[in-house]
Design an enzyme around this catalytic site. Structure first.
Site, mmCIF file in Angstrom:
data_model
loop_
_atom_site.group_PDB
_atom_site.id
_atom_site.type_symbol
_atom_site.label_atom_id
_atom_site.label_comp_id
_atom_site.label_asym_id
_atom_site.label_seq_id
_atom_site.Cartn_x
_atom_site.Cartn_y
_atom_site.Cartn_z
ATOM 1 N N GLY A 11 16.182 52.580 76.190
ATOM 2 C CA GLY A 11 17.920 52.245 76.209
ATOM 3 C C GLY A 11 17.441 51.049 75.689
ATOM 4 O O GLY A 11 19.172 50.302 76.196
ATOM 5 N N SER A 12 16.659 49.892 75.079
ATOM 6 C CA SER A 12 16.518 48.768 74.984
ATOM 7 C C SER A 12 18.050 48.772 73.832
ATOM 8 O O SER A 12 18.189 47.638 74.159
ATOM 9 C CB SER A 12 15.111 48.545 74.465
ATOM 10 O OG SER A 12 14.893 48.947 73.067
ATOM 11 N N ASN A 13 18.194 49.400 73.269
ATOM 12 C CA ASN A 13 19.659 49.085 72.164
ATOM 13 C C ASN A 13 21.325 49.007 72.582
ATOM 14 O O ASN A 13 21.639 47.827 72.767
ATOM 15 C CB ASN A 13 19.526 49.981 71.128
ATOM 16 C CG ASN A 13 18.540 50.018 70.031
ATOM 17 O OD1 ASN A 13 18.687 48.802 69.751
ATOM 18 N ND2 ASN A 13 18.140 50.647 69.832
ATOM 19 N N ARG A 64 22.027 75.417 73.260
ATOM 20 C CA ARG A 64 22.136 73.869 72.419
ATOM 21 C C ARG A 64 23.667 73.922 73.032
ATOM 22 O O ARG A 64 23.916 72.234 72.747
ATOM 23 C CB ARG A 64 21.273 74.157 70.531
ATOM 24 C CG ARG A 64 22.231 72.421 70.197
ATOM 25 C CD ARG A 64 20.843 72.487 68.754
ATOM 26 N NE ARG A 64 19.833 72.740 69.191
ATOM 27 C CZ ARG A 64 19.437 70.968 69.001
ATOM 28 N NH1 ARG A 64 19.609 70.108 69.675
ATOM 29 N NH2 ARG A 64 17.683 71.174 69.457
ATOM 30 N N ILE A 91 19.437 66.227 68.560
ATOM 31 C CA ILE A 91 20.141 66.245 67.384
ATOM 32 C C ILE A 91 21.924 67.255 67.413
ATOM 33 O O ILE A 91 21.250 68.270 68.421
ATOM 34 C CB ILE A 91 19.806 67.408 66.578
ATOM 35 C CG1 ILE A 91 18.791 66.302 65.877
ATOM 36 C CG2 ILE A 91 20.485 68.265 65.047
ATOM 37 C CD1 ILE A 91 17.169 67.414 64.733
ATOM 38 N N HIS A 108 19.170 54.075 63.328
ATOM 39 C CA HIS A 108 18.013 54.594 62.945
ATOM 40 C C HIS A 108 17.042 53.890 62.983
ATOM 41 O O HIS A 108 17.528 52.790 61.418
ATOM 42 C CB HIS A 108 18.983 56.066 61.871
ATOM 43 C CG HIS A 108 16.926 56.403 61.217
ATOM 44 N ND1 HIS A 108 16.974 57.619 62.225
ATOM 45 C CD2 HIS A 108 17.035 56.322 59.708
ATOM 46 C CE1 HIS A 108 15.562 57.864 61.193
ATOM 47 N NE2 HIS A 108 15.799 57.152 59.906
ATOM 48 N N THR A 140 27.239 61.322 60.962
ATOM 49 C CA THR A 140 28.810 62.998 59.947
ATOM 50 C C THR A 140 27.331 64.694 60.609
ATOM 51 O O THR A 140 26.185 64.345 61.262
ATOM 52 C CB THR A 140 28.508 62.658 59.402
ATOM 53 O OG1 THR A 140 27.265 62.719 58.147
ATOM 54 C CG2 THR A 140 29.716 61.107 58.762
ATOM 55 N N ASP A 144 21.559 61.867 60.235
ATOM 56 C CA ASP A 144 21.016 60.427 58.988
ATOM 57 C C ASP A 144 21.532 60.297 57.381
ATOM 58 O O ASP A 144 20.860 59.708 57.227
ATOM 59 C CB ASP A 144 19.515 59.883 59.274
ATOM 60 C CG ASP A 144 18.837 60.731 60.986
ATOM 61 O OD1 ASP A 144 18.349 61.055 60.830
ATOM 62 O OD2 ASP A 144 19.475 59.994 61.537
ATOM 63 N N GLU A 173 17.040 44.945 65.660
ATOM 64 C CA GLU A 173 17.470 46.643 66.011
ATOM 65 C C GLU A 173 18.195 45.850 67.209
ATOM 66 O O GLU A 173 19.565 45.978 67.360
ATOM 67 C CB GLU A 173 17.224 47.455 66.592
ATOM 68 C CG GLU A 173 16.674 49.088 65.517
ATOM 69 C CD GLU A 173 15.830 50.030 66.337
ATOM 70 O OE1 GLU A 173 16.214 50.184 67.155
ATOM 71 O OE2 GLU A 173 14.311 50.207 65.558
HETATM 72 C C1 GRF Z 1 14.315 52.812 68.165
HETATM 73 O O1 GRF Z 1 13.899 53.008 67.468
HETATM 74 C C2 GRF Z 1 15.909 53.648 67.686
HETATM 75 O O2 GRF Z 1 15.611 53.162 66.478
HETATM 76 C C3 GRF Z 1 16.160 54.555 67.637
HETATM 77 O O3 GRF Z 1 15.557 54.665 69.030
HETATM 78 C C4 GRF Z 1 14.198 53.912 69.538
HETATM 79 C C5 GRF Z 1 14.324 53.514 71.244
HETATM 80 O O4 GRF Z 1 15.448 52.927 71.442
HETATM 81 N N1 GRF Z 1 16.699 55.030 67.337
HETATM 82 P P1 GRF Z 1 16.267 53.054 73.011
HETATM 83 O O5 GRF Z 1 14.952 51.191 73.266
HETATM 84 O O6 GRF Z 1 16.529 53.109 73.909
HETATM 85 O O7 GRF Z 1 17.370 51.888 72.365
#
Ligand code: GRF
Length: 189
Positions: A11-13, A64, A91, A108, A140, A144, A173
């Site tokens: 979850g760093s993003n 799913r 997905i 991505h 969409t 990707d 990112e």
């Molecule tokens: C990152 O490389 C991101 O580009 C991809 O998932 C990876 C992990 O991201 N979508 P995060 O640290 O879990 O946010």
């Protein structure tokens, strides 16, 4: 604006977005973090910041479609204006995507349209590319391939392996995604 972020792991993003939103006073707030994995480390960060969390464990659903429906129900309970996929590794089916189309973003780790799918850094190195990077795009039904919001490029350096390249891209990112989400909530993208 109400933002809900979907994660599957570290979850760093998500962290970068939560911190930028608070620090820069966006006209938005992160109202929830939802994960498909109970052990996602990012859940603890969200909880420590007073953000509502939910887990919809994909392993507990027979199909799913049933997972997607349960995920949508959890998300709709948070009434998001914007859905942000951040390291979310499922997905999503066409019905789910259509439900949020136009208000769902993903990041991505490649310079789309190059290298959709998985193992992007390894593939860029193997292809002999001079650079790699990341792309923020609207989600969409075509994996990707949605309309792009922003991209950032980094050089591929001699001696790089997929780990050193991934680390270099991840720094970008964490800069790019908050900027892109801010542009969207401010109606600029
Ligand atoms: C990152 O490389 C991101 O580009 C991809 O998932 C990876 C992990 O991201 N979508 P995060 O640290 O879990 O946010």
């Amino acid at each position: 604006k109400r933002i809900v972020i979907l994660i599957s792991g570290r979850g760093s993003n998500m962290e970068a977005i939560v911190q930028a939103c608070a620090a820069e006073g966006w006209p938005a707030q992160v109202v929830g973090v939802v994960s498909n994995r109970p052990e996602a480390a990012g859940l603890a960060f969200a909880q420590s910041h007073g953000i509502a969390t939910a887990v919809v464990d994909h392993k507990t659903f027979a199909s799913r479609d049933e997972f997607d429906a349960a995920l949508a129900a959890a998300i709709d309970g948070l009434a998001p204006d914007l859905l942000v996929l951040a390291g979310f590794m499922r997905i999503l089916g066409a019905a789910f995507v259509q439900r949020y189309e136009g208000r769902m973003l993903n990041i991505h780790p490649s310079l789309l349209p190059a290298f959709p799918g998985l193992h992007t850094h390894r593939r860029a190195i193997e292809a002999g590319c001079a650079e790699a990077g990341c792309t923020v795009h609207y989600v969409t039904a075509e994996l990707d391939h949605g309309p792009m919001v922003a991209q950032a490029a980094v050089p591929i350096l001699p001696g790089d392996d997929e780990h050193s390249l991934a680390a270099r891209v991840l720094v970008e990112e964490h800069r790019l995604y908050p900027q892109a989400v801010r542009a969207v909530v401010e109606g600029r993208a």
